[in-house]
Enzyme design. Structure first.
Site, PDB file in Angstrom:
ATOM      1  N   ASN A 133     -17.890 -34.722 -83.410  1.00  0.00           N
ATOM      2  CA  ASN A 133     -19.153 -35.468 -83.303  1.00  0.00           C
ATOM      3  C   ASN A 133     -19.161 -36.475 -82.162  1.00  0.00           C
ATOM      4  OD1 ASN A 133     -20.094 -34.118 -85.600  1.00  0.00           O
ATOM      5  ND2 ASN A 133     -19.055 -35.588 -86.928  1.00  0.00           N
ATOM      6  N   ARG A 134     -18.365 -36.206 -81.137  1.00  0.00           N
ATOM      7  CA  ARG A 134     -18.269 -37.090 -79.959  1.00  0.00           C
ATOM      8  C   ARG A 134     -17.699 -38.473 -80.306  1.00  0.00           C
ATOM      9  NH1 ARG A 134     -18.482 -32.664 -78.089  1.00  0.00           N
ATOM     10  NH2 ARG A 134     -19.954 -31.925 -76.527  1.00  0.00           N
ATOM     11  N   LEU A 135     -17.036 -38.586 -81.469  1.00  0.00           N
ATOM     12  CA  LEU A 135     -16.404 -39.869 -81.856  1.00  0.00           C
ATOM     13  C   LEU A 135     -14.949 -39.847 -81.379  1.00  0.00           C
ATOM     14  CD1 LEU A 135     -17.878 -40.355 -85.458  1.00  0.00           C
ATOM     15  CD2 LEU A 135     -18.728 -41.219 -83.268  1.00  0.00           C
TER      16      LEU A 135
END
Ligand code: FMN
Length: 215
Positions: free
Chosen positions: A192-194
């Site tokens: 999630n692009r985290l």
């Protein structure tokens, strides 16, 4: 994948994590751990790094060079001191390096100060290169505009004939730089692009401080 499909090109990064408990207190040790993992994974040219410099008017410029060692906690590369990058560094020796190891979903960013290596070390490294590369260093006035490829090949033939008659030594305008880092960031892609971003900053008298950055 064609150009018009670019906007749909998306990859989830799920391979690994980089949490505080995994972080070595010394960024050079941490770099060596990741570099060895890139070697073990048999990535193509894991020592290829982007080197960014700034010219005398403050404009940035970036290109790939090869990491040739880590000496006294500094990152070593070799080049032509009269090239564009060499001229930039002579005006402003603040540089940035970036490694991109896509197969491991990792990036390492380094900011530091570049200094010419000891001549004796550059001499020894130059002589360890294949003879063709040694002659190439004489033949190429790196970054200079050429009339055509023939000019380069003629220069190569000229130096090849010359050094068939006399021993070759390192050209004075060719050698290594040491980049002494003051910031190193390790980036590990996450879902999630985290992503995980762990930054080391070198503080006068205190040594390396470590923090996490938002992705
Ligand atoms: C994979 C790869 C490795 C390279 N390694 C070096 C290197 O170690 N040293 C170097 O001077 N140029 C290297 N180059 C060429 C540079 O990217 C660049 O074209 C050249 O140094 C001239 O840059 P400048 O005009 O900005 O000085 C490499 C290029 C590639 C694609």
């Amino acid at each position: 994948m064609l150009l018009h499909q670019l906007a749909d090109l998306r990859k989830e990064y799920l391979l690994k994590k980089f949490n505080e408990e995994d972080v070595n207190q010394d960024p050079i040790t941490q770099f060596k751990i990741w570099f060895n993992e890139a070697m073990k994974a048999e990535l193509p040219e894991p020592n290829a790094m982007t080197l960014a410099t700034v010219n005398e008017n403050g404009f940035p410029s970036a290109r790939i060079v090869l990491l040739k060692g880590i000496e006294d906690d500094a990152f070593v590369f070799y080049t032509n001191y009269h090239s564009n990058k060499g001229k930039h560094i002579s005006h402003n020796n603040h540089v940035a390096l970036v490694f991109c190891w896509l197969e491991l979903q990792r990036q390492v960013r380094i900011e530091g100060v570049a200094r010419k290596m000891d001549e004796s070390i550059s001499d020894a490294y130059f002589l360890s290169r294949p003879i063709g590369s040694q002659i190439g260093a004489y033949a190429s006035e790196q970054s200079k505009q050429l009339s055509g490829r023939e000019e380069l090949e003629n220069a190569y033939k000229h130096f090849e004939a010359l050094f068939a008659k006399q021993p070759i030594v390192r050209p004075v305008n060719w050698g290594g730089y040491n980049v002494v880092p003051h910031k190193i960031e390790f980036w590990q892609g996450r879902e999630n692009r985290l992503h995980d971003r762990i930054l080391y900053v070198h503080k006068e008298l205190k040594g390396w401080e470590i923090c996490r950055l938002a992705p």
